[in-house]
Write an enzyme that holds these catalytic residues in place. Structure first.
Site: not given
Length: 439
Positions: A56, A140, A145, A147, A216, A315
């Protein structure tokens, strides 16, 4: 679809990647791609390089080992380039992400995205475009995250019949509830700590009201049950009404409170339920030990049995790991001329409303300290054909309280029972209602 210009370096084709977004996740993707370029090339079978990064603001200082000339504010022009093989999208939101990805796929670029909101709202459009233009769509990183969860559902369990998916898929709410359980803190106090530590956004609404987990849950339901499910199909409740007393009551029962995403196949095999809400689960359940901001998902299937996936669910680096795993898979397909798994929505199962879901309730009642109150309360449960598993009375006088835990029943019957209890003369207040899972 635009024709790709012939390349003189065909035997040593360089795969070019456009990155949309360079925030917490995007910057990690750019860094790892640059620093691990040789390893990625070896795993893919061809060199891969960043061809452009859409941001941006060009003026923002970014401490990244990439050529500054790669940055651009014209994301549309970047995805339209003829030399782009893969577009990675980590900007989030519905627009302009949807338009940019559709443009990229029309031009022959495969897509890797972490955009759970877009997939949960309009994944059908993205899948249709990927099919139309013969490109890959991998995501994915949109759930849990780092996993590895979606690929096992999409590929490893493709020959099995998944019957239930239940999990903790939001790290912010898990951190808050974990702190409430371990320290006795109230919701507001635990939220303040989560914010101070960076686990909660300045505006935590999407997390604490369950919107993030619902998106999710929609993605997980779609993959597990081969059915298109949107966030609007998912029953959603957040954790803002969970009190320290609720958590303490769960502890007395040998349970813990978690925000769960629950996706279930009906016993008939003809419908599913998808719901997100706080629930008490026994401390012996594998999900009960998931602490801090970690995520974990429990999958049940007919042949494989019970599986559990656990790790960091958010994260920059963990999410970037999932993005790069998808990038390697997509680029390998580009090199080999193949394609990855396509959308599987053949089952087209009905998504039942929450009222038809079968669950259990934990109900706390402030009651008058008079003879016959327990019998009257039990009668209300009987009227709705809801069986009581346990009942506990505590306190005297103004502090008299009943705690009732039911057997499994339709959610609508349980809700009707609670509504009737609120009208009873001897019930001063229905102080807490929470579902009970895992037994």
């Amino acid at each position: 679809m635009r024709e790709r210009p012939p390349r003189a370096d065909a035997p040593e084709r360089v795969l070019r990647v456009a990155l949309l977004g360079c925030g917490v996740v995007g910057s990690e993707v750019a860094r790892i791609m640059t620093e691990s370029a040789q390893d990625l090339a070896a795993r893919i079978g061809a060199p891969v390089e960043l061809a452009g990064i859409a941001v941006r603001r060009l003026s923002k200082v970014r401490d990244l080992p990439v050529d500054p000339s790669l940055f651009t504010t014209d994301a549309q022009a970047l995805v339209k380039r003829d030399d782009i093989d893969v577009v990675i999208e980590v900007i989030g939101g519905i627009e302009p992400a949807r338009s940019l990805l559709l443009t990229a796929m029309e031009g022959g670029a495969s897509v890797v995205t972490a955009n759970k909101a877009l997939l949960a709202e309009d994944g059908a459009t993205l899948h249709a475009a990927a099919e139309k233009y013969g490109v890959d769509l991998y995501y994915e990183a949109s759930v849990a995250g780092a996993i590895p969860l979606l690929r096992p559902l999409r590929e490893s369990l493709a020959g099995d019949k998944v019957t239930r998916v239940v999990g903790i898929v939001n790290g912010t709410t898990n951190f808050i509830l974990d702190r409430m359980d371990s320290t006795g803190a109230g919701f507001a106090e635990a939220l303040d700590e989560a914010t101070a530590l960076g686990y909660a956004e300045a505006d935590p609404t999407a997390d604490i009201e369950g919107f993030d987990a619902a998106a999710k849950a929609a993605i997980l339901s779609g993959l597990a049950f081969h059915t298109r499910v949107t966030a609007a199909d998912v029953h959603r409740e957040g954790i803002t009404e969970v009190t320290a007393a609720d958590v303490a009551s769960a502890r007395e029962m040998g349970s813990v409170v978690k925000l769960l995403a629950i996706c279930e196949l009906d016993a008939s095999g003809e419908s599913i339920t998808a719901r997100v809400h706080p629930a008490m689960i026994p401390r012996t359940h594998p999900l009960a030990g998931v602490r801090e901001a970690y995520n974990a998902v429990f999958v049940e299937s007919e042949a494989a049995g019970q599986l559990m996936f656990y790790g960091r669910g958010a994260g920059g680096a963990p999410t970037a790991s999932a993005v790069l795993g998808d990038l390697v898979a997509v680029c390998r397909n580009k090199v080999s001329g193949g394609r990855g798994p396509r959308e599987s929505a053949y089952a087209n199962l009905t998504v039942k409303p929450i009222g038809e879901a079968r669950t259990r309730y934990h109900v706390s009642l402030d009651v008058a300290d008079k003879a016959g109150v327990l019998a009257a309360v039990a009668g209300v449960f009987a009227e709705q054909d809801v069986s009581i598993q346990t009942v506990r009375q505590s306190g005297r006088g103004a502090d008299a309280q009943l705690v009732v835990v039911t057997h499994t029943a339709p959610d609508a019957a349980l809700a009707a029972t609670v509504a009737r209890l609120r009208t009873m003369e001897y019930v001063r207040d229905v102080s807490s209602v929470m579902r009970v899972e895992g037994e």
